[in-house]
Design a protein around this motif. Sequence first.
Motif, mmCIF file in Angstrom:
data_model
loop_
_atom_site.group_PDB
_atom_site.id
_atom_site.type_symbol
_atom_site.label_atom_id
_atom_site.label_comp_id
_atom_site.label_asym_id
_atom_site.label_seq_id
_atom_site.Cartn_x
_atom_site.Cartn_y
_atom_site.Cartn_z
ATOM 1 N N ALA A 1 0.516 -20.059 -25.608
ATOM 2 C CA ALA A 1 -0.055 -21.096 -24.749
ATOM 3 C C ALA A 1 0.888 -22.290 -24.621
ATOM 4 C CB ALA A 1 -1.398 -21.549 -25.302
ATOM 5 N N TYR B 1 -5.713 -23.660 -25.462
ATOM 6 C CA TYR B 1 -7.170 -23.484 -25.523
ATOM 7 C C TYR B 1 -7.551 -23.963 -26.915
ATOM 8 C CZ TYR B 1 -10.780 -20.127 -27.280
ATOM 9 O OH TYR B 1 -11.827 -19.511 -27.907
ATOM 10 N N LYS C 1 -14.516 -24.537 -28.113
ATOM 11 C CA LYS C 1 -15.447 -23.762 -27.288
ATOM 12 C C LYS C 1 -16.667 -24.613 -26.937
ATOM 13 C CE LYS C 1 -14.422 -19.296 -29.585
ATOM 14 N NZ LYS C 1 -13.463 -19.735 -30.605
ATOM 15 N N SER D 1 -4.644 -11.768 -31.993
ATOM 16 C CA SER D 1 -6.003 -11.602 -31.467
ATOM 17 C C SER D 1 -5.968 -11.453 -29.946
ATOM 18 C CB SER D 1 -6.912 -12.766 -31.875
ATOM 19 O OG SER D 1 -6.547 -13.970 -31.246
ATOM 20 N N SER E 1 -11.709 -12.410 -28.112
ATOM 21 C CA SER E 1 -10.941 -13.583 -28.539
ATOM 22 C C SER E 1 -10.546 -14.308 -27.272
ATOM 23 C CB SER E 1 -9.693 -13.137 -29.312
ATOM 24 O OG SER E 1 -8.928 -14.261 -29.691
ATOM 25 N N GLY E 2 -10.819 -15.598 -27.212
ATOM 26 C CA GLY E 2 -10.601 -16.338 -25.974
ATOM 27 C C GLY E 2 -9.223 -16.104 -25.370
ATOM 28 N N SER E 3 -8.185 -16.270 -26.193
ATOM 29 C CA SER E 3 -6.812 -16.160 -25.689
ATOM 30 C C SER E 3 -6.510 -14.771 -25.117
ATOM 31 C CB SER E 3 -5.820 -16.509 -26.798
ATOM 32 O OG SER E 3 -6.049 -15.701 -27.936
ATOM 33 N N ARG F 1 -6.093 -14.062 -21.273
ATOM 34 C CA ARG F 1 -4.822 -14.339 -20.580
ATOM 35 C C ARG F 1 -3.858 -13.173 -20.686
ATOM 36 N NH1 ARG F 1 -4.899 -19.776 -23.736
ATOM 37 N NH2 ARG F 1 -3.539 -18.490 -25.031
ATOM 38 N N ARG G 1 -10.536 -19.567 -34.892
ATOM 39 C CA ARG G 1 -11.948 -19.732 -34.541
ATOM 40 C C ARG G 1 -12.598 -20.842 -35.362
ATOM 41 N NH1 ARG G 1 -14.410 -14.118 -33.393
ATOM 42 N NH2 ARG G 1 -12.508 -14.281 -32.162
ATOM 43 N N MET H 1 -10.907 -24.450 -34.592
ATOM 44 C CA MET H 1 -11.336 -25.173 -33.383
ATOM 45 C C MET H 1 -12.794 -25.608 -33.486
ATOM 46 S SD MET H 1 -11.220 -22.417 -30.241
ATOM 47 C CE MET H 1 -9.738 -21.518 -30.615
#
Length: 326
Positions: free
Chosen positions: A12, A16, A19, A105, A137-139, A142, A192, A195
């Motif tokens: 990134a 990010y 959440k 992740s 996993s959020g990332s 992308r 996780r 954040m």
Amino acid sequence: MKAIAKAHTNIALIKYWGKRNEQLFLPMNNSISITLDRFYTTTSVSFQEDLSSDRFLLDGEEVGGKERQKISSFLDLIRNTANKQYFAVIDSVNQVPTAAGFASSASGFAALAAAATKAIGLDLDDTGLSRLARQGSGSACRSIYGGFVEWNKGERADGVDSFATQILDENGWNVSVLSIMVEAKQKKVLSREGMRRTVETSPFYSGWLESLETDLVGTREAIQRRDFEQLGMILEHNALKMHATTLGANPPFLYWTNATVEVMQRVQELREVGVEAYFTIDAGPNVKVICQLKDEQKVKEGLQSLNCVQDIFLCHPGPGISYLTT
Ligand code: ADP
Ligand code: DP6
Ligand code: CO
């Protein structure tokens, strides 16, 4: 009912971090990344009628407990959508250090999303895959795409509009990313948890959010214009702001070690002698240095001479997901 998929990690440039909905992996802010050619995960998923639970093998070793539970919960999303309740054998190999701040992740869940949906017979487009991978996993949302990618946080409560899109493909701008390994150990505070604690307790978190729009606008513009200096200035500033929020968390934490700081300072010294390089750091002590292709050897030499540097992986923009034949 078997498929194999490959997905690359991403780093990134605009992070990010935080959440707004933990269950659906909805982020507080948009983020922008580069998918990397050098690091990836290959995952095979085979749904079978005769299994009584999921089996997860990572780098050839059977994984149980919470880690397997994460995979099973993710597969439940896919099973429920497909309306097929078979368990699966998941065999995954990371060509990237696991849980050390190299985004395993991201490649892990992007590869799993692609392989599992194909194996179960769901036909998702890239938007659908990105939306799904996000929930592992959020990332990972992308890593569906190659090159420069933006994850749009979305506005809706159900997450339908929260997925990534490509800004430039992997041939659009060939920059160099040097992944500097100073420590291969797994991190103590997973992304996780880190954040979550920051959003809940850090008084600096509001400052992070307030300054993000400016970083996003500047980064998009720098990518469109291939303006390396503008890109570098913003990404380094953005990484430092993210890490500053962790110092304000309660209990506070810091992903850096002495080695992290040494690498950061060397990058700034390189700039003082006219080599344009900028650093970013994810949730771990390792540093990623971004420079132009013409400078990559000079930057490598400048960093190799530090005793704390164990390894340097030279990366460039890489592709999105692909499928391998079984
Ligand atoms: P990283 O910096 O490596 O992304 P994170 O703390 O974000 O570290 O994520 C690590 C977690 O990612 C692991 O605990 C595991 O749950 C998941 N993970 C890593 N590799 C894979 C994989 N190949 N398949 C599925 N999940 C994976
Ligand atoms: C610092 O995607 O690993 O690397 O969504 O909880 O799985 P979860 O976290 P993850 O967080 C990545 C955080 C980061 C910044 C980034 O990659 O954007
Ligand atoms: Co991660």
